[in-house]
Design an enzyme around this catalytic site. Structure first.
Site, PDB file in Angstrom:
ATOM      1  N   HIS A  59       0.895  -1.163   0.000  1.00 37.08           N
ATOM      2  CA  HIS A  59       0.000   0.000   0.000  1.00 37.08           C
ATOM      3  C   HIS A  59       0.932   1.210   0.000  1.00 37.08           C
ATOM      4  O   HIS A  59       1.419   1.612   1.056  1.00 37.08           O
ATOM      5  CB  HIS A  59      -0.888   0.043   1.238  1.00 37.08           C
ATOM      6  CG  HIS A  59      -1.602  -1.237   1.520  1.00 37.08           C
ATOM      7  ND1 HIS A  59      -2.668  -1.671   0.753  1.00 37.08           N
ATOM      8  CD2 HIS A  59      -1.417  -2.180   2.464  1.00 37.08           C
ATOM      9  CE1 HIS A  59      -3.087  -2.835   1.240  1.00 37.08           C
ATOM     10  NE2 HIS A  59      -2.357  -3.167   2.265  1.00 37.08           N
ATOM     11  N   HIS A 270      -1.605 -12.397   4.202  1.00 37.66           N
ATOM     12  CA  HIS A 270      -1.450 -12.714   5.632  1.00 37.66           C
ATOM     13  C   HIS A 270      -1.863 -14.162   5.952  1.00 37.66           C
ATOM     14  O   HIS A 270      -1.028 -14.967   6.292  1.00 37.66           O
ATOM     15  CB  HIS A 270      -2.199 -11.733   6.551  1.00 37.66           C
ATOM     16  CG  HIS A 270      -1.864 -10.304   6.292  1.00 37.66           C
ATOM     17  ND1 HIS A 270      -0.578  -9.831   6.326  1.00 37.66           N
ATOM     18  CD2 HIS A 270      -2.647  -9.223   5.967  1.00 37.66           C
ATOM     19  CE1 HIS A 270      -0.567  -8.536   6.052  1.00 37.66           C
ATOM     20  NE2 HIS A 270      -1.801  -8.137   5.829  1.00 37.66           N
ATOM     21  N   ASP A 321       3.994  -4.563   2.395  1.00 38.32           N
ATOM     22  CA  ASP A 321       2.722  -4.130   2.968  1.00 38.32           C
ATOM     23  C   ASP A 321       2.739  -2.677   3.448  1.00 38.32           C
ATOM     24  O   ASP A 321       2.596  -1.754   2.660  1.00 38.32           O
ATOM     25  CB  ASP A 321       2.345  -5.109   4.092  1.00 38.32           C
ATOM     26  CG  ASP A 321       0.913  -4.953   4.568  1.00 38.32           C
ATOM     27  OD1 ASP A 321       0.211  -4.062   4.059  1.00 38.32           O
ATOM     28  OD2 ASP A 321       0.487  -5.694   5.470  1.00 38.32           O
TER      29      ASP A 321
HETATM   30 ZN    ZN Z   1      -2.293  -4.954   3.294  1.00 41.20          ZN
END
Ligand code: ZN
Length: 453
Positions: A59, A270, A321
């Site tokens: 992100h 995840h 991430d």
């Molecule tokens: Zn994420």
């Protein structure tokens, strides 16, 4: 015109090879990979050569808050308070600012050993929550940043429609993320022509999480057979598991596997909290588990059951991430160390074919990352994109290493500082540890942080 390179050592799909000649054509594709060759007039590379690592989860905008949410309080802290802080940043960012953050981020990724990024893109709308006049404006900020940095990109526009299980209405902090299905499909349509024609960019899609979409919405999108890989955040937090059990009577990964045809096109980000049957069935379905060890550690998510999953043939890759670390070395090292801490054993992740743990980690993450990106990458072999990471051959630790210790020296005893040169699709983007935009980048980022913090 094709270019020829020569490496004293290169990591091929069969393992380390010596005296390797690599030929790259004008499209940036490997057309010859020959071990035991002579250099002739080929350019000699500065040290051991690896395929560039795909970063399967990013992100970009979150890089701007890396290190700013590390303050203790009298209350126990968790992912959920971190998320409130992240929403505070999201409230203000413009497309230009996102472009600056993403460009700097992607250059740092290149220096950290990543040659490809899958961008899980959910910041779509203006600060009031309205679509921009071009609904893809934020997406263009990302594709432009990737272009300028030279990193290859799989853009994953994200469907985000709700704040919780069962189609709960989105909250104020989520207003910039929200689409209904028809608007979302229009966004994919708008992006497809640009990304499918591009030599180093591709399109996929993502569902934010089972909290953010309903089964009906997932089915409507999947019925259009969207191109490219499909990603979803799942089972990152115990609270998500508890809410899923209350809503459906099933744990999140179990619910997903039971309701949606999850296969090789999928990447489950995840997948931290799994019971035994979820480990087994996730491994069997051929999807990739998208692990983000430094972020999962930073957020206190929990530990993925990597040893059991890998023993059953499960596929995995790595992502940065929230970008508290941009370093293939740290990400892979922590993946192994988490298992050591949990099991009180050493050398956890390997198999009968690949005993050096560092080799198992690197090669597994290459294969899973390539699958999750939907691009022809992840190996030094004919037909694959020429994405190379060249380590420093004059470094005493690497120079004296053997085939079975070279990656161990790097991943368990070294750092990203040992990366000298990085190539994406036949083009050098990092040379002697520098990127052409380094100086401009530092100035732009300093200005931006002064504005937003
Ligand atoms: Zn994420």
């Amino acid at each position: 015109m094709s270019q020829r390179y020569f490496a004293d050592q290169a990591l091929l799909p069969t393992g380390w090879a010596s005296q390797v000649l690599l030929e790259v054509d004008a499209t940036g594709t490997l057309t010859d990979v020959s071990p035991n060759s002579t250099p002739g007039n080929a350019q000699r590379l500065a040290g051991p050569v690896l395929p560039g690592m795909p970063n399967l989860h990013s992100h970009a905008f979150q890089r701007a808050m890396a290190g700013l949410a590390e303050m203790g309080s009298s209350q126990p802290d968790s992912f959920w308070s971190w998320r409130e802080r992240m929403y505070g940043l999201v409230d203000r960012l413009t497309p230009d600012q996102v472009g600056v953050i993403a460009q700097a981020l992607y250059i740092e990724m290149l220096k950290g050993g990543y040659t490809q990024v899958s961008e899980f893109h959910y910041l779509h709308h203006d600060t009031s929550g309205q679509a921009y006049s071009d609904p893809a404006e934020m997406a263009w900020a990302i594709t432009g940043a990737a272009e300028r940095s030279g990193i290859a990109l799989t853009l994953l526009p994200v469907l985000y429609a709700h704040s919780g299980f069962g189609g709960q209405p989105p909250n104020h902090g989520q207003r910039r993320f929200i689409h209904d299905v028809p608007e979302f499909l229009k966004l994919l349509e708008r992006l497809a022509p640009h990304l499918t024609d591009h030599p180093t960019q591709a399109l996929g899609m993502a569902f934010h999480s089972l909290r953010a979409v309903t089964l009906k919405e997932m089915q409507e999108v999947l019925a259009t057979n969207p191109i490219g890989p499909r990603h979803i955040h799942v089972a990152e937090q115990q609270r998500e598991v508890d809410e899923s059990l209350v809503y459906s009577g099933k744990r999140p990964v179990r619910w997903l596997l039971d309701n949606v045809a999850v296969d090789e096109r999928w990447c489950l980000i995840h997948a931290t909290h799994l019971d035994d049957t979820e480990v087994r069935d996730l491994a069997a379905c051929g999807a990739v588990a998208g692990l983000c060890p430094t972020t999962e550690a930073n957020l206190g998510d929990g530990l993925f059951r990597a040893v059991e999953y890998a023993a059953q043939g499960g596929r995995l890759g790595i992502g940065s991430d929230s970008h508290v670390s941009l370093d293939v070395v740290e990400e892979l090292r922590l993946l192994e160390y988490g298992q050591r801490l949990a099991t009180q054993q050493r050398n956890c992740l390997h198999d009968s074919a690949i005993r050096p743990v560092a080799d198992w980690l690197y090669r597994s993450a290459l294969a899973g990352g390539a699958q999750a990106s939907g691009q022809p990458i992840g190996a030094l072999e004919v037909g694959k994109r020429a994405d190379l990471v060249v380590l420093d051959g004059s470094d005493p630790y690497l120079a004296t290493s053997k085939d079975d210790t070279r990656l161990g020296r790097w991943l368990f005893g070294g750092s990203k500082q040992q990366i000298c040169d990085v190539m994406v699709a036949g083009r050098w983007v990092i040379q002697q540890r520098r990127h052409a935009l380094d100086d401009a980048n530092r100035a732009a980022l300093t200005r931006l942080f002064t504005e937003i913090n």
